[in-house]
Motif scaffolding. Structure first.
Motif, short mmCIF file in Angstrom:
data_model
loop_
_atom_site.label_atom_id
_atom_site.label_comp_id
_atom_site.label_asym_id
_atom_site.label_seq_id
_atom_site.Cartn_x
_atom_site.Cartn_y
_atom_site.Cartn_z
N SER A 171 34.15 45.22 39.89
CA SER A 171 35.03 46.08 39.08
C SER A 171 35.19 47.46 39.72
O SER A 171 36.28 48.03 39.76
N GLN A 224 37.39 47.11 42.74
CA GLN A 224 38.78 46.95 42.32
C GLN A 224 39.40 48.29 41.96
O GLN A 224 40.54 48.59 42.36
N THR A 246 43.93 42.27 44.10
CA THR A 246 43.54 42.61 42.73
C THR A 246 43.31 41.34 41.91
O THR A 246 42.35 41.25 41.13
N GLN A 293 39.68 40.06 40.20
CA GLN A 293 39.54 39.68 38.80
C GLN A 293 38.93 38.29 38.66
O GLN A 293 38.12 38.03 37.78
#
Length: 205
Positions: A24, A27, A112, A116
């Protein structure tokens, strides 16, 4: 389950959770060209490197008279490899940020998306360390296959963008290396899930 093993599994579970949090952070850093999240991620992965030898040794020692511990001997090593790939991803994003390397909108969307998917994959992986749930393992297995398939597709599409002159050589190198590290993380997560639940299936039969 002996208390010592419970304590070790708690640590392994926390490491897997830290790996998820790291993705996370990476990202966020990737999307916003921010270096701050990379430092937080690096602190987590450096801990992996420090603690892995001790955890592996302790599990191996417990496994001498605890067959359940034997199933977990390889888990610290896989978590270490995940941490190393996270570090490499952080280094690639740092280079991208510091040198202001611009990715195409499509490349940003693809990386991206894969980040995820890693988050979705690592969450059940951490739970499997505690629960050894075969349903979660199948999910991780299928998710890993999905990451591998998409990464291959994205590499092919990227080559087409490179030929068309849409992507610069440095951006191309960074993008492809990111795909490699993402695949590595997914693969090692799958190994944790498969090894733990496969051994459980053997016990049942």
């Amino acid at each position: 389950m002996r208390t010592e093993l419970k304590d070790i599994l708690k640590t392994l579970h926390e490491m897997a959770n830290d790996a998820e949090e790291c993705v996370s952070l990476l990202q966020t850093s990737f999307i916003y060209y921010s270096l701050k999240p990379l430092d937080e991620c690096r602190q987590k992965t450096e801990y992996f490197t420090r603690i892995e030898p001790r955890l592996t040794a302790e599990i191996a020692e417990l496994a001498r008279d605890n067959t359940e511990a034997l199933h977990y001997v390889s888990v610290p090593g896989h978590l270490l490899r995940i941490g190393q790939s996270l570090e490499k991803l952080g280094g690639l994003i740092e280079k991208m940020t510091k040198e202001n390397v611009l990715f195409s909108d499509k490349a940003i969307e693809e990386i991206t998306y894969l980040f995820q998917r890693l988050i979705d994959l690592l969450r059940p992986t951490s739970d499997i360390i505690l629960a050894r749930n075969s349903i979660l393992a199948r999910y991780v297995d299928e998710s890993e296959a999905g990451v591998m398939k998409r990464a291959l597709e994205y590499a092919t599409l990227h080559e087409e963008r490179l030929v068309e002159g849409i992507c610069a050589p440095l951006a191309s190198s960074l993008f492809l290396n990111m795909l490699d590290e993402i695949k590595s993380i997914a693969w090692h997560a799958k190994q944790i899930a498969v090894k733990l639940t496969t051994s459980m299936a053997v016990e049942v039969h």
